[in-house]
Design an enzyme around this catalytic site. Structure first.
Site, short mmCIF file in Angstrom:
data_model
loop_
_atom_site.label_atom_id
_atom_site.label_comp_id
_atom_site.label_asym_id
_atom_site.label_seq_id
_atom_site.Cartn_x
_atom_site.Cartn_y
_atom_site.Cartn_z
N GLY A 48 0.86 -1.17 0.00
CA GLY A 48 0.00 0.00 0.00
C GLY A 48 0.90 1.22 0.00
O GLY A 48 1.94 1.22 -0.65
N GLU A 49 0.54 2.22 0.77
CA GLU A 49 1.35 3.44 0.85
C GLU A 49 1.86 3.55 2.28
O GLU A 49 1.08 3.79 3.21
CB GLU A 49 0.47 4.64 0.47
N SER A 50 3.15 3.34 2.47
CA SER A 50 3.71 3.25 3.83
C SER A 50 3.48 4.51 4.66
O SER A 50 3.21 4.42 5.86
CB SER A 50 5.21 2.92 3.77
N CYS A 80 6.20 -5.16 0.68
CA CYS A 80 6.32 -3.85 0.03
C CYS A 80 6.22 -2.72 1.07
O CYS A 80 7.18 -2.46 1.78
CB CYS A 80 5.29 -3.70 -1.09
N ARG A 107 13.13 3.52 -0.41
CA ARG A 107 11.71 3.67 -0.74
C ARG A 107 11.52 4.00 -2.23
O ARG A 107 12.30 4.73 -2.81
CB ARG A 107 11.16 4.81 0.12
N ILE A 134 5.65 -3.48 -7.45
CA ILE A 134 4.86 -2.29 -7.76
C ILE A 134 5.40 -1.13 -6.93
O ILE A 134 5.27 -1.12 -5.71
CB ILE A 134 3.36 -2.51 -7.45
N ARG A 135 6.03 -0.16 -7.59
CA ARG A 135 6.66 0.98 -6.88
C ARG A 135 7.43 0.46 -5.67
O ARG A 135 7.32 1.00 -4.57
CB ARG A 135 5.58 1.98 -6.45
N HIS A 170 5.14 -8.43 -4.11
CA HIS A 170 3.79 -8.75 -3.64
C HIS A 170 3.45 -10.21 -3.91
O HIS A 170 2.86 -10.53 -4.95
CB HIS A 170 2.76 -7.87 -4.37
N GLU A 172 1.15 -11.93 -2.69
CA GLU A 172 -0.29 -12.13 -2.65
C GLU A 172 -0.95 -11.91 -4.01
O GLU A 172 -2.10 -12.31 -4.23
CB GLU A 172 -0.93 -11.20 -1.60
#
Length: 193
Positions: A48-50, A80, A107, A134-135, A170, A172
């Protein structure tokens, strides 16, 4: 019955729950501090977005209880953004979140959304597995008690330190269950002690 708490504040938590279900493991969504009071055998911190997740953990009074649970030995798996939450040091970000794992992370190391990619690489000696980035961050340094579990193009993308497991990718998002099975074995080993 084993129960793994999945942090469900933001990000790909449903996919982690689906992978656990495929392994016959019950999951519980963690959305507030009260959810941390239930008996848990392990915790997954999803992608997600840390920065957003870290902010929510503080606002919901979940950060300190989570830190204490991890420091007391509860198995945790960060993917991630979850890797960034657990990292003691982040090269290009002054913020720290749980900071329980002796790794230094970089990051958004592979760039923004367009820097996302897919590959296969060996994971923990279990054979090659699919890896979706992903990023993604990567790990630029590890502590002496941290084991490197996977590298891609010379960069560390998975590691373990005691009860803490992290992947920059990821797992998952793919059908392969190797990484989740590895985490479940960590929990089983902890329960057996």
């Amino acid at each position: 019955m084993m129960t793994v708490g999945v942090l469900a504040l933001q990000g790909a938590f449903l996919e982690h729950e689906q992978r656990l279900a495929q392994l016959g493991v019950h999951s519980a969504e963690l959305r507030c501090a009260a959810d941390l009071q239930q008996p848990l055998d392990g915790i997954i911190l999803p992608g997600g977005e840390s920065t957003a997740i870290g902010k929510l953990l503080r606002e919901l009074d979940m950060l300190t209880p989570l830190q204490e649970m991890i420091r007391s030995g509860l198995p945790v798996f960060g993917t991630c953004a979850g890797l960034l939450l657990l990292a003691e040091h982040i090269e290009n970000d002054s913020r720290r979140h749980l900071a329980t794992m002796s790794i230094t992370a970089c990051r958004n190391a592979y760039g923004r959304q367009l820097g996302s990619f897919f590959t296969h690489a060996d994971f923990a000696g279990e054979g090659e597995i699919p890896m979706t980035f992903i990023r993604a961050p990567y790990i630029s340094a590890v502590g002496s008690d941290t084991q490197i579990l996977a590298t891609v193009d010379g960069r560390i993308v998975a590691a373990r330190q005691g009860n803490q497991l992290v992947t920059a990718f990821h797992p998952e998002l793919n059908a392969d269950l190797t990484a989740h099975r590895y985490f479940v074995r960590m929990i089983i080993d902890k329960i057996a002690k």
